[in-house]
Motif scaffolding. Structure first.
Motif, PDB file in Angstrom:
ATOM      1  N   GLY A   1       0.811  -1.202   0.000  1.00  0.00           N
ATOM      2  CA  GLY A   1       0.000   0.000   0.000  1.00  0.00           C
ATOM      3  C   GLY A   1       0.846   1.254   0.000  1.00  0.00           C
ATOM      4  N   TRP A   2       0.213   2.386  -0.313  1.00  0.00           N
ATOM      5  CA  TRP A   2       0.897   3.668  -0.449  1.00  0.00           C
ATOM      6  C   TRP A   2       0.480   4.635   0.645  1.00  0.00           C
ATOM      7  N   TYR A   3       1.457   5.345   1.207  1.00  0.00           N
ATOM      8  CA  TYR A   3       1.212   6.461   2.105  1.00  0.00           C
ATOM      9  C   TYR A   3       1.498   7.768   1.370  1.00  0.00           C
ATOM     10  N   VAL A   4       0.672   8.784   1.638  1.00  0.00           N
ATOM     11  CA  VAL A   4       0.956  10.148   1.183  1.00  0.00           C
ATOM     12  C   VAL A   4       0.703  11.093   2.351  1.00  0.00           C
ATOM     13  N   ASN A   5       1.372  12.243   2.332  1.00  0.00           N
ATOM     14  CA  ASN A   5       1.157  13.231   3.387  1.00  0.00           C
ATOM     15  C   ASN A   5       0.247  14.351   2.905  1.00  0.00           C
ATOM     16  N   SER A   6      -0.362  15.024   3.867  1.00  0.00           N
ATOM     17  CA  SER A   6      -1.156  16.209   3.574  1.00  0.00           C
ATOM     18  C   SER A   6      -0.930  17.200   4.710  1.00  0.00           C
ATOM     19  N   GLU A   7      -1.611  18.322   4.666  1.00  0.00           N
ATOM     20  CA  GLU A   7      -1.413  19.343   5.700  1.00  0.00           C
ATOM     21  C   GLU A   7      -1.960  18.900   7.053  1.00  0.00           C
ATOM     22  N   SER A   8      -2.861  17.920   7.065  1.00  0.00           N
ATOM     23  CA  SER A   8      -3.480  17.515   8.330  1.00  0.00           C
ATOM     24  C   SER A   8      -3.210  16.055   8.674  1.00  0.00           C
TER      25      SER A   8
END
Length: 279
Positions: free
Chosen positions: A108-115
């Motif tokens: 699976g893939w992780y991505v970041n965001s502002e929250s």
């Protein structure tokens, strides 16, 4: 009215701005570290990716010849062939991410965001708050231990976060980084974990060694490319034992992927420093 416009412009200048690539103008550029330059970065290949408008975070993994690129313009993760840039597949990414990383054990893939930190395995879900928040950029996944590593820059403060899959974390403060960090790549190094980080405004790479508890600065290397403007993503491929780096040119604004290998020469041990975890 002109006075109000002037005050607004002055406020924008003071506060800074963040562009579409995540570059934050309020983060000052400092001074490159002296000494410790025992790292040689050698270009193996260079190619473009016409199908991707903006190339931010990069990732890849063993057993794959695909290079995955975060493209916030298209709100997607796009995999392309190494060496050709030909598209292979695309996953929608609606979170205005910069970084991405792949968990080999769960595919699976992780991505970041502002929250939040988001995870994709057939569908997206928010898994825990992103400790780096709006200041998080480059990411990579450490498969032996299942940790997410993420860069953080805010003003003159620069951290690397080490996050487990429950959201628990610690961080390490980096004192030799000269500006806002962009890319991050982890790789096997001296029976420990090597970590390269890059900065938006420099084509220098900064090497650290992590022994499981402490992070030690090992030195920096300069990668010469023509008409350099901004540095973005960075990743390591275990099958080729090489790194892939994305950058843009100043005048043409052309975007490139560079495959790189590194070697070490003599390192000045007086520049090394051990950094303990902070919580």
């Amino acid at each position: 009215m002109r006075y109000l416009v002037f005050l607004f412009a002055l406020a924008v200048t003071a506060l800074g701005w963040v562009d579409e690539n995540g570059y934050d103008s309020s983060i000052p550029d400092g001074t490159l570290p002296s000494g410790g330059d025992g790292i040689s970065l050698n270009i193996i290949d260079t190619f473009e990716v016409p199908s991707v408008v903006i190339m931010l975070g990069l990732d890849t993994h063993d057993g794959s010849n695909g290079l995955v690129i975060v493209d916030p313009y298209a709100s997607s993760l796009t995999a392309v062939e190494m060496g050709t840039g030909n598209p292979v597949w695309t996953i929608s990414d609606p979170y205005n991410s910069f970084g991405c990383c792949y968990n080999c054990s769960s595919s699976g893939w992780y991505v970041n965001s502002e929250s939040d930190m988001y995870y994709y395995n057939g569908a997206w879900s928010a898994v825990f708050p992103n400790p780096a928040g709006q200041n998080g950029r480059g990411m990579d996944f450490q498969n032996d231990g299942n940790y997410i590593w993420e860069t953080y820059s805010n003003g003159t403060t620069h951290h690397i976060y080490r996050i487990d899959e429950t959201g628990d974390y610690n961080y390490y403060t980096l004192n030799v980084i000269p500006g806002q960090m962009s890319g991050l790549a982890v790789f096997p190094y001296n029976d420990n974990l090597g970590i390269f980080v890059t900065c938006y405004c420099y084509n220098d790479w900064f090497l650290y060694e992590f022994d499981g508890s402490s992070l030690t600065y090992k030195g920096s290397g300069y990668l010469w490319v023509d008409d350099f403007y901004r540095s973005y993503g960075l990743t390591y491929h275990p099958d080729t034992d090489t790194f892939f780096w994305s950058y843009t040119e100043m005048i043409s604004q052309e975007k490139w992927i560079v495959e790189v290998e590194f070697t070490e020469t003599t390192l000045d041990q007086s520049t090394w420093g051990s950094i303990k975890a902070q919580f």
